[in-house]
Design a protein around this motif. Sequence first.
Motif, PDB file in Angstrom:
ATOM      1  N   PRO A  28       0.829  -1.207   0.000  1.00 58.80           N
ATOM      2  CA  PRO A  28       0.000   0.000   0.000  1.00 58.80           C
ATOM      3  C   PRO A  28       0.863   1.258   0.000  1.00 58.80           C
ATOM      4  CG  PRO A  28      -0.775  -1.577   1.643  1.00 58.80           C
ATOM      5  CD  PRO A  28       0.549  -2.085   1.137  1.00 58.80           C
ATOM      6  N   LEU A  29       0.313   2.327  -0.524  1.00 65.26           N
ATOM      7  CA  LEU A  29       1.045   3.593  -0.599  1.00 65.26           C
ATOM      8  C   LEU A  29       1.531   4.033   0.778  1.00 65.26           C
ATOM      9  CD1 LEU A  29       1.951   6.031  -2.317  1.00 65.26           C
ATOM     10  CD2 LEU A  29      -0.304   7.052  -1.880  1.00 65.26           C
ATOM     11  N   ALA A  30       0.710   3.855   1.805  1.00 66.05           N
ATOM     12  CA  ALA A  30       1.100   4.274   3.155  1.00 66.05           C
ATOM     13  C   ALA A  30       2.323   3.523   3.629  1.00 66.05           C
ATOM     14  CB  ALA A  30      -0.073   4.061   4.120  1.00 66.05           C
ATOM     15  N   VAL A  31       2.472   2.265   3.208  1.00 70.61           N
ATOM     16  CA  VAL A  31       3.654   1.474   3.589  1.00 70.61           C
ATOM     17  C   VAL A  31       4.859   1.919   2.776  1.00 70.61           C
ATOM     18  CG1 VAL A  31       4.648  -0.845   3.643  1.00 70.61           C
ATOM     19  CG2 VAL A  31       2.258  -0.492   4.327  1.00 70.61           C
ATOM     20  N   ARG A  32       4.665   2.119   1.473  1.00 68.74           N
ATOM     21  CA  ARG A  32       5.785   2.537   0.612  1.00 68.74           C
ATOM     22  C   ARG A  32       6.356   3.889   1.023  1.00 68.74           C
ATOM     23  NH1 ARG A  32       2.105   1.438  -3.621  1.00 68.74           N
ATOM     24  NH2 ARG A  32       2.452   3.494  -4.566  1.00 68.74           N
ATOM     25  N   GLU A 228      -4.318   7.185  -2.455  1.00 70.13           N
ATOM     26  CA  GLU A 228      -4.081   6.031  -3.323  1.00 70.13           C
ATOM     27  C   GLU A 228      -5.365   5.613  -4.036  1.00 70.13           C
ATOM     28  OE1 GLU A 228      -1.668   1.838  -3.082  1.00 70.13           O
ATOM     29  OE2 GLU A 228      -2.749   2.497  -1.287  1.00 70.13           O
ATOM     30  N   ALA A 229      -6.473   5.602  -3.297  1.00 65.96           N
ATOM     31  CA  ALA A 229      -7.753   5.229  -3.912  1.00 65.96           C
ATOM     32  C   ALA A 229      -8.156   6.226  -4.992  1.00 65.96           C
ATOM     33  CB  ALA A 229      -8.832   5.145  -2.837  1.00 65.96           C
ATOM     34  N   ALA A 230      -7.952   7.516  -4.706  1.00 62.02           N
ATOM     35  CA  ALA A 230      -8.284   8.552  -5.689  1.00 62.02           C
ATOM     36  C   ALA A 230      -7.383   8.449  -6.912  1.00 62.02           C
ATOM     37  CB  ALA A 230      -8.172   9.933  -5.048  1.00 62.02           C
ATOM     38  N   ALA A 231      -6.108   8.133  -6.690  1.00 67.17           N
ATOM     39  CA  ALA A 231      -5.170   8.001  -7.803  1.00 67.17           C
ATOM     40  C   ALA A 231      -5.549   6.837  -8.711  1.00 67.17           C
ATOM     41  CB  ALA A 231      -3.749   7.805  -7.272  1.00 67.17           C
ATOM     42  N   GLU A 232      -5.943   5.714  -8.121  1.00 65.43           N
ATOM     43  CA  GLU A 232      -6.366   4.559  -8.919  1.00 65.43           C
ATOM     44  C   GLU A 232      -7.601   4.897  -9.748  1.00 65.43           C
ATOM     45  OE1 GLU A 232      -6.889   1.515  -6.023  1.00 65.43           O
ATOM     46  OE2 GLU A 232      -4.735   1.119  -5.811  1.00 65.43           O
ATOM     47  N   SER A 233      -8.524   5.675  -9.139  1.00 65.15           N
ATOM     48  CA  SER A 233      -9.734   6.069  -9.860  1.00 65.15           C
ATOM     49  C   SER A 233      -9.400   6.990 -11.023  1.00 65.15           C
ATOM     50  CB  SER A 233     -10.692   6.769  -8.892  1.00 65.15           C
ATOM     51  OG  SER A 233     -11.851   7.204  -9.552  1.00 65.15           O
ATOM     52  N   ALA A 234      -8.517   7.955 -10.772  1.00 67.37           N
ATOM     53  CA  ALA A 234      -8.138   8.901 -11.829  1.00 67.37           C
ATOM     54  C   ALA A 234      -7.420   8.184 -12.970  1.00 67.37           C
ATOM     55  CB  ALA A 234      -7.257   9.997 -11.248  1.00 67.37           C
ATOM     56  N   THR A 235      -6.530   7.254 -12.638  1.00 65.85           N
ATOM     57  CA  THR A 235      -5.778   6.513 -13.654  1.00 65.85           C
ATOM     58  C   THR A 235      -6.699   5.660 -14.515  1.00 65.85           C
ATOM     59  OG1 THR A 235      -3.833   6.436 -12.217  1.00 65.85           O
ATOM     60  CG2 THR A 235      -3.924   4.836 -14.010  1.00 65.85           C
ATOM     61  N   SER A 236      -7.706   5.077 -13.884  1.00 67.31           N
ATOM     62  CA  SER A 236      -8.628   4.205 -14.618  1.00 67.31           C
ATOM     63  C   SER A 236      -9.449   4.955 -15.658  1.00 67.31           C
ATOM     64  CB  SER A 236      -9.574   3.501 -13.636  1.00 67.31           C
ATOM     65  OG  SER A 236     -10.471   4.425 -13.048  1.00 67.31           O
ATOM     66  N   THR A 237      -9.599   6.261 -15.470  1.00 68.96           N
ATOM     67  CA  THR A 237     -10.365   7.076 -16.430  1.00 68.96           C
ATOM     68  C   THR A 237      -9.458   7.818 -17.404  1.00 68.96           C
ATOM     69  OG1 THR A 237     -10.414   8.988 -14.947  1.00 68.96           O
ATOM     70  CG2 THR A 237     -12.216   7.394 -14.747  1.00 68.96           C
ATOM     71  N   GLY A 238      -8.142   7.621 -17.280  1.00 67.22           N
ATOM     72  CA  GLY A 238      -7.204   8.281 -18.173  1.00 67.22           C
ATOM     73  C   GLY A 238      -6.916   9.725 -17.816  1.00 67.22           C
ATOM     74  N   ALA A 239      -7.338  10.165 -16.639  1.00 66.20           N
ATOM     75  CA  ALA A 239      -7.099  11.548 -16.228  1.00 66.20           C
ATOM     76  C   ALA A 239      -5.630  11.743 -15.871  1.00 66.20           C
ATOM     77  CB  ALA A 239      -7.984  11.897 -15.032  1.00 66.20           C
ATOM     78  N   ASP A 240      -5.170  13.001 -15.993  1.00 69.03           N
ATOM     79  CA  ASP A 240      -3.785  13.298 -15.626  1.00 69.03           C
ATOM     80  C   ASP A 240      -3.699  14.047 -14.293  1.00 69.03           C
ATOM     81  OD1 ASP A 240      -4.817  15.738 -16.301  1.00 69.03           O
ATOM     82  OD2 ASP A 240      -3.280  16.237 -17.794  1.00 69.03           O
ATOM     83  N   ALA A 241      -4.864  14.205 -13.627  1.00 70.76           N
ATOM     84  CA  ALA A 241      -4.887  14.925 -12.358  1.00 70.76           C
ATOM     85  C   ALA A 241      -5.938  14.317 -11.437  1.00 70.76           C
ATOM     86  CB  ALA A 241      -5.164  16.404 -12.574  1.00 70.76           C
ATOM     87  N   ILE A 242      -5.723  14.475 -10.148  1.00 71.35           N
ATOM     88  CA  ILE A 242      -6.706  14.068  -9.139  1.00 71.35           C
ATOM     89  C   ILE A 242      -7.444  15.331  -8.727  1.00 71.35           C
ATOM     90  CG2 ILE A 242      -7.043  13.047  -6.859  1.00 71.35           C
ATOM     91  CD1 ILE A 242      -4.296  11.686  -7.227  1.00 71.35           C
TER      92      ILE A 242
END
Length: 451
Positions: A28-32, A228-242
């Motif tokens: 998870p991002l928090a661990v990394r 991390e959850a927001a980033a995964e959502s943004a990436t799945s839609t092809g967005a370049d920003a959260i």
Amino acid sequence: MSEGLFDEGLFGADTEMRAGEKLAENAPLAVRMRPRSLDEVVGQQHLLGAGAPLRRLVEGAAPASVLLYGPPGTGKTTLANLVSLATGRRFAALSALSSGVKEVRAVIEEARRRLGRSGEATVLFIDEVHRFSKTQQDALLGAVEDRTVLLVAATTENPHFSVVAPLLSRSLVLQLRSLEEDDIRTLLRRAVGEERGLGGALRLEEDAEAHLVALAGGDARRALTALEAAAESATSTGADAIDLATVEATVNRAAVLYDRGGDQHYDVASAFIKSIRGSDVDAALHYLARMVEAGEDPRFIARRLVVHASEDIGMADPTALQAAVAAAHAVQFIGMPEGRIALAQATIHLATAPKSNAVIMAIDEALGDVRAGKAGPVPPHLRDGHYAGAEKLGNAKGYQYPHNKPEGVLAQQYPPRELVGRDYYQPTGRGAERTLSDRVPKLRSIIRGED
């Protein structure tokens, strides 16, 4: 990496290294983003400043077992790891949720064998140590006493209530604080930009960042998990920003218009107190909910309730102050989110209580006279007569003991001469003050010899 996870003889060193790297990538991002050195730790400067106890321990000063007490997401596990790295000790971890006496004794026995065989010492980290029973905590005492292990235990509950006295006396208790908004903001920006985080693949918009900071409530893990959850959502839609909409949709909590350092902070707090004063329990609960949802410090809310209990209710309901103070203690003891329930109970109590501002009016009038110079000498019969020479000064002569009268009250001068007849407290006819509005004038009449 946990011991026994890989067998080098079976898989080979290269295979183990690649597997370890794969595990790190999938963590998870928090661990990394967990700090790898003291320089990366944000917050807790009261414990990590120059010469502070935790810094001395992490930097390899004389080892001591410690109890890290504080809210979730404030770095307890991270600091335990840093202690292990700095002191060159093996790191072993147990969770009180899944470990018993058997597991504790096994770790201690392994630590003892290593110490005897190679001189390698062990840092034993126990998460949520308050969940250990007395027997489980007692099992640690011998190893802590002879330093077979250096214990670093974490708890979200006050250790003076949840940890046995012998273990408490053998450990240094260090209280961690919730992270400040700037600390959370620093962590978010670091996670967005660094390679081990999001690697700069996405941009975090300002309002989205502000919402994540508010959602965190001082908890670093919560902030990074939401990011991390927001980033995964943004990436799945092809967005370049959260953006804010993505964060809201991901964490399922609407952004609350509230700035803890700006006008909204004061406006909502003001509306909260004025709604209680106006006996509108529903409006009061609405503003309480806005503050709680926005991540307002619950201690701030509790302090306002305590002030209001005396300022606007006072003797009309003497139990109001007790309720407010109890809520403040409950928040300190159990933290959030459960603390919201105690705050709500106190809010309902105060909003529905009869109101009186007689207490604040009384003390402010008394202060006004004192500040105006109306503070004459204490009447001789009220002065202290217990020290040598007091009798020669006439102190305490003529004092009449009220309990000698059946009513427990008698005619006697109590204030300085200049203030005889001055009335400060004027009880209303509301609530419990209804009785006092009859009693206080009668008391004054007897005391002043007017009866």
